[in-house]
Write a protein that holds these residues in place. Structure first.
Motif, PDB file in Angstrom:
ATOM      1  N   THR A 122       0.799  -1.230   0.000  1.00  9.61           N
ATOM      2  CA  THR A 122       0.000   0.000   0.000  1.00  9.61           C
ATOM      3  C   THR A 122       0.830   1.278   0.000  1.00  9.61           C
ATOM      4  O   THR A 122       0.252   2.375  -0.006  1.00  9.61           O
ATOM      5  N   ASP A 123       2.153   1.189  -0.003  1.00 10.43           N
ATOM      6  CA  ASP A 123       2.961   2.409   0.115  1.00 10.43           C
ATOM      7  C   ASP A 123       2.723   3.386  -1.028  1.00 10.43           C
ATOM      8  O   ASP A 123       2.831   4.603  -0.839  1.00 10.43           O
ATOM      9  N   LYS A 124       2.408   2.865  -2.234  1.00  9.87           N
ATOM     10  CA  LYS A 124       2.148   3.743  -3.372  1.00  9.87           C
ATOM     11  C   LYS A 124       0.659   3.922  -3.648  1.00  9.87           C
ATOM     12  O   LYS A 124       0.278   4.548  -4.628  1.00  9.87           O
ATOM     13  N   LEU A 125      -0.149   3.363  -2.763  1.00 12.63           N
ATOM     14  CA  LEU A 125      -1.593   3.520  -2.896  1.00 12.63           C
ATOM     15  C   LEU A 125      -2.150   4.544  -1.914  1.00 12.63           C
ATOM     16  O   LEU A 125      -3.064   5.303  -2.252  1.00 12.63           O
ATOM     17  N   PHE A 126      -1.625   4.548  -0.669  1.00 13.27           N
ATOM     18  CA  PHE A 126      -2.140   5.432   0.371  1.00 13.27           C
ATOM     19  C   PHE A 126      -1.003   6.245   0.991  1.00 13.27           C
ATOM     20  O   PHE A 126       0.101   5.719   1.198  1.00 13.27           O
ATOM     21  N   PRO A 127      -1.265   7.494   1.333  1.00 10.44           N
ATOM     22  CA  PRO A 127      -0.290   8.256   2.132  1.00 10.44           C
ATOM     23  C   PRO A 127      -0.163   7.618   3.520  1.00 10.44           C
ATOM     24  O   PRO A 127      -1.099   6.967   4.001  1.00 10.44           O
ATOM     25  N   PRO A 128       0.968   7.797   4.194  1.00 12.69           N
ATOM     26  CA  PRO A 128       1.139   7.212   5.540  1.00 12.69           C
ATOM     27  C   PRO A 128       0.048   7.676   6.502  1.00 12.69           C
ATOM     28  O   PRO A 128      -0.246   8.869   6.611  1.00 12.69           O
ATOM     29  N   GLY A 129      -0.577   6.717   7.163  1.00 11.80           N
ATOM     30  CA  GLY A 129      -1.595   7.024   8.160  1.00 11.80           C
ATOM     31  C   GLY A 129      -2.904   7.527   7.593  1.00 11.80           C
ATOM     32  O   GLY A 129      -3.742   8.045   8.346  1.00 11.80           O
TER      33      GLY A 129
END
Length: 233
Positions: A122-129
């Protein structure tokens, strides 16, 4: 005086011989009946029609054409779940993984008895948190949906996080964050046209890691969305 030789095995009862002959004659009789019998296509048609209706399908076999011996494809548009071969599912997942690889998104496939899981980092799907996807990630998610929609199978979208604690007003813990991300993907699938009746979502938090959380690489692997494809029984 010579001793009488002891019998090695007891002789079978006299009735057993007659019983064995009877069984042999009955077997021969039924074999002869089978060899002289003919299949009633009319009764076969009625049986197939009953089975199709029992599974929720619409029979489209016409009696006269069946009696003439022609092969008519049976179409059951309302039958659930629609039968799809495992090979076709795996080919579609391979297409998705190749697409994600070109975009630099890590993914993998895990096979189980009654389901296949597509694991997507998910690192390139969602911003952290956050549970709102990056704007550039939305077309990727929609394309995944379009490819999976061709299979027309039930899906469960599961969200997972690493063990880094989160405590915000919106997300008191990783439970809420993982559930919100899974739900966000589900909403995009519905917008894409996937049947909502075949979709479900779950948040699993950090409690099902697939890699150790003591390294950055391991934590990155645990931050994932899993699309669980339920295979037809």
């Amino acid at each position: 005086m010579a001793r009488k030789k002891k019998e090695e095995c007891k002789a079978p009862p006299a009735w057993l011989t007659s019983f064995g002959d009877l069984m042999s004659l009955l077997l021969t009789f039924f074999i002869l009946l089978y060899s002289m019998s003919t299949i009633s296509l009319e009764k076969f048609y009625q049986a197939i029609k009953g089975i199709i209706e029992a599974f929720g399908g619409h029979y489209v076999i016409y009696e006269q054409r069946v009696i003439n011996g022609k092969n008519i494809p049976v179409q059951m548009p309302d039958m659930y779940p629609k039968m799809r071969s495992r090979q076709k599912i795996e080919e579609k997942l391979h297409e998705i993984r190749q697409m994600l690889k070109r975009l630099g998104i890590n993914s993998e496939v895990a096979k189980f008895g009654t389901s296949i899981r597509l694991r997507i980092n998910t690192d390139k799907l969602f911003p952290p948190g956050e549970d709102r996807p990056y704007p550039q990630a939305i077309p990727i998610i929609m394309e995944i949906c379009r490819k999976l929609k061709e299979l027309d199978l039930p899906l469960t979208i599961e969200g997972y996080t690493d063990n880094t604690p989160i405590h915000t007003k919106r997300f008191p813990s990783n439970w809420e964050l993982s559930a919100a991300r899974a739900t966000a993907i589900l909403r995009l699938f519905i917008q894409c046209g996937y049947d909502p009746k075949k979709l479900s979502a779950a948040g699993c938090g950090p409690y099902h890691p697939i890699a150790p959380n003591n390294t950055p690489e391991g934590r990155a692997k645990n931050r994932r969305i899993e699309i669980v494809i339920h295979l037809p029984m």
